[in-house]
Design a protein around this motif. Sequence first.
Motif, PDB file in Angstrom:
ATOM      1  N   ASP A 148     -66.586 -35.279  -4.958  1.00 58.74           N
ATOM      2  CA  ASP A 148     -66.076 -36.461  -5.518  1.00 58.74           C
ATOM      3  C   ASP A 148     -65.119 -36.232  -6.810  1.00 58.74           C
ATOM      4  N   THR A 149     -65.496 -35.115  -7.503  1.00 57.20           N
ATOM      5  CA  THR A 149     -64.566 -34.532  -8.527  1.00 57.20           C
ATOM      6  C   THR A 149     -63.455 -34.000  -8.054  1.00 57.20           C
ATOM      7  N   ALA A 150     -63.372 -33.330  -6.796  1.00 60.42           N
ATOM      8  CA  ALA A 150     -61.928 -33.251  -6.382  1.00 60.42           C
ATOM      9  C   ALA A 150     -61.078 -34.123  -6.064  1.00 60.42           C
ATOM     10  N   VAL A 151     -61.862 -35.355  -5.506  1.00 62.22           N
ATOM     11  CA  VAL A 151     -61.288 -36.852  -5.015  1.00 62.22           C
ATOM     12  C   VAL A 151     -60.710 -37.173  -6.355  1.00 62.22           C
ATOM     13  N   GLN A 152     -61.416 -36.983  -7.636  1.00 61.58           N
ATOM     14  CA  GLN A 152     -60.962 -37.743  -8.779  1.00 61.58           C
ATOM     15  C   GLN A 152     -59.770 -36.908  -9.331  1.00 61.58           C
ATOM     16  N   THR A 153     -59.709 -35.789  -9.020  1.00 62.50           N
ATOM     17  CA  THR A 153     -58.469 -35.113  -9.567  1.00 62.50           C
ATOM     18  C   THR A 153     -57.403 -35.183  -8.581  1.00 62.50           C
ATOM     19  N   ALA A 154     -57.477 -35.454  -7.312  1.00 59.35           N
ATOM     20  CA  ALA A 154     -56.371 -35.817  -6.343  1.00 59.35           C
ATOM     21  C   ALA A 154     -55.829 -37.445  -6.813  1.00 59.35           C
ATOM     22  N   LEU A 155     -56.726 -38.139  -7.172  1.00 56.78           N
ATOM     23  CA  LEU A 155     -56.496 -39.451  -7.574  1.00 56.78           C
ATOM     24  C   LEU A 155     -55.557 -39.443  -8.689  1.00 56.78           C
ATOM     25  N   SER A 156     -56.003 -38.680  -9.704  1.00 56.51           N
ATOM     26  CA  SER A 156     -55.268 -38.567 -11.111  1.00 56.51           C
ATOM     27  C   SER A 156     -53.716 -37.894 -11.014  1.00 56.51           C
ATOM     28  N   PHE A 188     -63.611 -46.312  -9.627  1.00 55.44           N
ATOM     29  CA  PHE A 188     -65.012 -46.332  -8.708  1.00 55.44           C
ATOM     30  C   PHE A 188     -65.473 -44.856  -8.664  1.00 55.44           C
ATOM     31  N   THR A 189     -64.560 -43.958  -8.162  1.00 52.53           N
ATOM     32  CA  THR A 189     -64.830 -42.730  -8.122  1.00 52.53           C
ATOM     33  C   THR A 189     -65.671 -41.986  -9.320  1.00 52.53           C
ATOM     34  N   LYS A 240     -67.201 -43.747 -11.676  1.00 55.15           N
ATOM     35  CA  LYS A 240     -68.653 -44.216 -11.887  1.00 55.15           C
ATOM     36  C   LYS A 240     -69.528 -43.571 -10.627  1.00 55.15           C
ATOM     37  N   LEU A 241     -69.049 -43.232  -9.774  1.00 55.09           N
ATOM     38  CA  LEU A 241     -70.099 -42.853  -8.495  1.00 55.09           C
ATOM     39  C   LEU A 241     -70.206 -41.385  -9.072  1.00 55.09           C
ATOM     40  N   ILE A 242     -69.373 -40.738  -9.728  1.00 52.31           N
ATOM     41  CA  ILE A 242     -69.725 -39.334 -10.038  1.00 52.31           C
ATOM     42  C   ILE A 242     -70.858 -39.463 -11.179  1.00 52.31           C
ATOM     43  N   ASP A 243     -70.748 -40.531 -12.113  1.00 54.20           N
ATOM     44  CA  ASP A 243     -71.541 -40.676 -13.387  1.00 54.20           C
ATOM     45  C   ASP A 243     -72.872 -41.148 -12.632  1.00 54.20           C
TER      46      ASP A 243
END
Length: 188
Positions: free
Chosen positions: A9-17, A163-164, A166-169
Amino acid sequence: NLKGTIAGDTAVQTALSTGESAVNVAVNAGQSISDLLTQAKAKIVEANQSGLDATSRTALHNDFASLRSQIDTIVATASFNGTNLIDSGATTLNVLSTADGSVIAVSAQGLTSSALGISAADLTTSGSASAALTAINTAITTVANALAALGSAVSRIEDQSTFTGKLIDTLNAGVGDLVDVDLAQESA
Protein backbone atom coordinates in the motif's frame (compact mmCIF):
# COMPACT_ATOMS: atom_id res chain seq x y z
CA ASN A 1 1.51 -10.61 6.37
CA LEU A 2 0.30 -7.18 7.53
CA LYS A 3 3.78 -5.72 7.03
CA GLY A 4 3.71 -6.95 3.41
CA THR A 5 0.31 -5.38 2.91
CA ILE A 6 1.59 -2.12 4.37
CA ALA A 7 4.63 -2.19 2.05
CA GLY A 8 2.36 -2.79 -0.97
CA ASP A 9 0.00 0.00 0.00
CA THR A 10 2.94 2.34 0.60
CA ALA A 11 4.13 1.64 -2.96
CA VAL A 12 0.60 2.45 -4.19
CA GLN A 13 0.70 5.70 -2.20
CA THR A 14 3.94 6.63 -3.97
CA ALA A 15 2.46 5.81 -7.38
CA LEU A 16 -0.63 7.89 -6.60
CA SER A 17 1.53 10.82 -5.53
CA THR A 18 3.62 10.63 -8.70
CA GLY A 19 0.49 10.36 -10.86
CA GLU A 20 -1.15 13.28 -9.08
CA SER A 21 1.92 15.43 -9.70
CA ALA A 22 1.96 14.56 -13.41
CA VAL A 23 -1.72 15.44 -13.78
CA ASN A 24 -1.33 18.65 -11.76
CA VAL A 25 1.45 19.78 -14.11
CA ALA A 26 -0.93 19.20 -17.04
CA VAL A 27 -3.72 21.12 -15.28
CA ASN A 28 -1.44 24.07 -14.50
CA ALA A 29 -0.21 24.14 -18.10
CA GLY A 30 -3.79 23.91 -19.37
CA GLN A 31 -4.79 26.88 -17.22
CA SER A 32 -1.89 28.91 -18.65
CA ILE A 33 -2.92 27.91 -22.17
CA SER A 34 -6.49 28.96 -21.44
CA ASP A 35 -5.23 32.38 -20.34
CA LEU A 36 -3.12 32.71 -23.50
CA LEU A 37 -6.10 31.77 -25.68
CA THR A 38 -8.13 34.53 -24.03
CA GLN A 39 -5.37 37.02 -24.87
CA ALA A 40 -5.20 35.64 -28.41
CA LYS A 41 -8.94 36.05 -28.81
CA ALA A 42 -8.61 39.73 -27.92
CA LYS A 43 -6.04 40.15 -30.73
CA ILE A 44 -8.33 38.33 -33.16
CA VAL A 45 -11.37 40.39 -32.24
CA GLU A 46 -9.33 43.55 -32.72
CA ALA A 47 -8.14 42.27 -36.12
CA ASN A 48 -11.77 41.76 -37.16
CA GLN A 49 -12.62 45.46 -37.06
CA SER A 50 -13.29 47.00 -40.43
CA GLY A 51 -10.99 49.66 -41.81
CA LEU A 52 -7.91 48.33 -40.08
CA ASP A 53 -4.72 49.19 -42.01
CA ALA A 54 -2.17 46.57 -43.09
CA THR A 55 0.43 47.71 -40.55
CA SER A 56 -2.00 47.27 -37.68
CA ARG A 57 -3.11 43.86 -38.97
CA THR A 58 0.50 42.73 -39.21
CA ALA A 59 1.23 43.93 -35.67
CA LEU A 60 -1.83 42.07 -34.35
CA HIS A 61 -0.85 38.95 -36.29
CA ASN A 62 2.67 39.07 -34.85
CA ASP A 63 1.28 39.43 -31.31
CA PHE A 64 -1.06 36.50 -31.97
CA ALA A 65 1.79 34.40 -33.39
CA SER A 66 3.84 35.11 -30.27
CA LEU A 67 0.97 33.92 -28.03
CA ARG A 68 0.52 30.82 -30.18
CA SER A 69 4.25 30.08 -29.90
CA GLN A 70 4.03 30.45 -26.12
CA ILE A 71 1.25 27.83 -26.07
CA ASP A 72 3.53 25.34 -27.80
CA THR A 73 6.39 26.19 -25.43
CA ILE A 74 4.16 25.51 -22.43
CA VAL A 75 3.02 22.20 -23.92
CA ALA A 76 6.60 21.15 -24.63
CA THR A 77 7.69 21.83 -21.05
CA ALA A 78 4.61 20.47 -19.22
CA SER A 79 6.34 17.27 -18.22
CA PHE A 80 6.69 15.56 -14.85
CA ASN A 81 8.96 12.56 -14.44
CA GLY A 82 8.92 12.04 -18.21
CA THR A 83 5.12 12.23 -18.48
CA ASN A 84 3.51 14.95 -20.59
CA LEU A 85 -0.27 14.55 -20.78
CA ILE A 86 -0.93 17.49 -23.10
CA ASP A 87 1.59 17.02 -25.91
CA SER A 88 0.72 15.63 -29.33
CA GLY A 89 0.92 11.86 -29.27
CA ALA A 90 0.67 11.66 -25.48
CA THR A 91 -0.85 8.43 -24.24
CA THR A 92 -3.15 7.56 -21.37
CA LEU A 93 -1.45 7.60 -17.98
CA ASN A 94 -2.37 4.57 -15.86
CA VAL A 95 -1.88 5.44 -12.19
CA LEU A 96 -1.61 2.43 -9.88
CA SER A 97 -4.46 2.81 -7.40
CA THR A 98 -4.53 -0.45 -5.41
CA ALA A 99 -2.07 -3.15 -4.43
CA ASP A 100 -4.00 -5.64 -6.57
CA GLY A 101 -3.04 -3.69 -9.71
CA SER A 102 -6.13 -1.57 -10.35
CA VAL A 103 -5.38 1.71 -12.08
CA ILE A 104 -6.93 5.12 -12.58
CA ALA A 105 -6.68 5.90 -16.29
CA VAL A 106 -5.98 9.55 -17.11
CA SER A 107 -6.64 10.35 -20.75
CA ALA A 108 -4.09 12.50 -22.55
CA GLN A 109 -5.33 15.87 -23.83
CA GLY A 110 -3.54 17.27 -26.87
CA LEU A 111 -3.23 21.03 -26.37
CA THR A 112 -0.63 22.04 -28.96
CA SER A 113 -1.57 24.86 -31.31
CA SER A 114 -1.98 22.22 -34.04
CA ALA A 115 -4.27 20.07 -31.91
CA LEU A 116 -6.28 23.18 -31.03
CA GLY A 117 -6.64 24.10 -34.71
CA ILE A 118 -4.93 27.48 -34.47
CA SER A 119 -1.46 26.71 -35.86
CA ALA A 120 -2.28 28.16 -39.28
CA ALA A 121 -4.46 31.04 -38.08
CA ASP A 122 -3.62 34.32 -39.76
CA LEU A 123 -4.80 37.83 -38.94
CA THR A 124 -3.35 39.67 -41.93
CA THR A 125 -6.65 39.85 -43.86
CA SER A 126 -10.23 40.44 -42.81
CA GLY A 127 -11.30 37.01 -44.07
CA SER A 128 -8.49 35.15 -42.31
CA ALA A 129 -9.15 37.07 -39.08
CA SER A 130 -12.80 36.01 -39.26
CA ALA A 131 -11.80 32.35 -39.69
CA ALA A 132 -9.33 32.72 -36.80
CA LEU A 133 -12.17 33.88 -34.54
CA THR A 134 -14.08 30.66 -35.19
CA ALA A 135 -10.91 28.62 -34.59
CA ILE A 136 -10.06 30.39 -31.32
CA ASN A 137 -13.57 29.91 -29.95
CA THR A 138 -13.33 26.19 -30.68
CA ALA A 139 -9.86 26.06 -29.08
CA ILE A 140 -11.13 27.76 -25.92
CA THR A 141 -13.92 25.18 -25.63
CA THR A 142 -11.47 22.33 -26.26
CA VAL A 143 -9.14 23.53 -23.49
CA ALA A 144 -12.05 23.98 -21.07
CA ASN A 145 -13.15 20.39 -21.74
CA ALA A 146 -9.57 19.13 -21.34
CA LEU A 147 -9.23 20.95 -18.02
CA ALA A 148 -12.50 19.43 -16.81
CA ALA A 149 -11.28 15.92 -17.69
CA LEU A 150 -7.89 16.45 -16.05
CA GLY A 151 -9.48 18.03 -12.98
CA SER A 152 -11.77 15.05 -12.58
CA ALA A 153 -8.79 12.71 -12.80
CA VAL A 154 -6.91 14.68 -10.14
CA SER A 155 -9.93 14.41 -7.83
CA ARG A 156 -10.09 10.64 -8.29
CA ILE A 157 -6.38 10.28 -7.59
CA GLU A 158 -6.56 12.54 -4.51
CA ASP A 159 -9.52 10.59 -3.12
CA GLN A 160 -7.76 7.26 -3.64
CA SER A 161 -4.56 8.65 -2.11
CA THR A 162 -6.44 9.86 0.98
CA PHE A 163 -8.10 6.46 1.37
CA THR A 164 -4.80 4.61 0.91
CA GLY A 165 -3.12 6.82 3.52
CA LYS A 166 -5.88 6.08 6.02
CA LEU A 167 -5.65 2.37 5.21
CA ILE A 168 -1.90 2.40 5.86
CA ASP A 169 -2.46 4.20 9.18
CA THR A 170 -5.07 1.64 10.20
CA LEU A 171 -2.81 -1.28 9.25
CA ASN A 172 0.13 0.24 11.12
CA ALA A 173 -2.08 0.63 14.20
CA GLY A 174 -3.16 -3.00 13.81
CA VAL A 175 0.46 -4.19 13.68
CA GLY A 176 1.21 -2.10 16.77
CA ASP A 177 -1.74 -3.63 18.60
CA LEU A 178 -0.60 -7.15 17.70
CA VAL A 179 2.92 -6.42 18.96
CA ASP A 180 1.48 -5.05 22.21
CA VAL A 181 -0.67 -8.20 22.68
CA ASP A 182 2.32 -10.45 22.00
CA LEU A 183 4.49 -8.56 24.49
CA ALA A 184 1.73 -8.68 27.11
CA GLN A 185 1.36 -12.45 26.66
CA GLU A 186 5.12 -13.03 26.88
CA SER A 187 5.42 -11.05 30.11
CA ALA A 188 2.45 -12.81 31.73
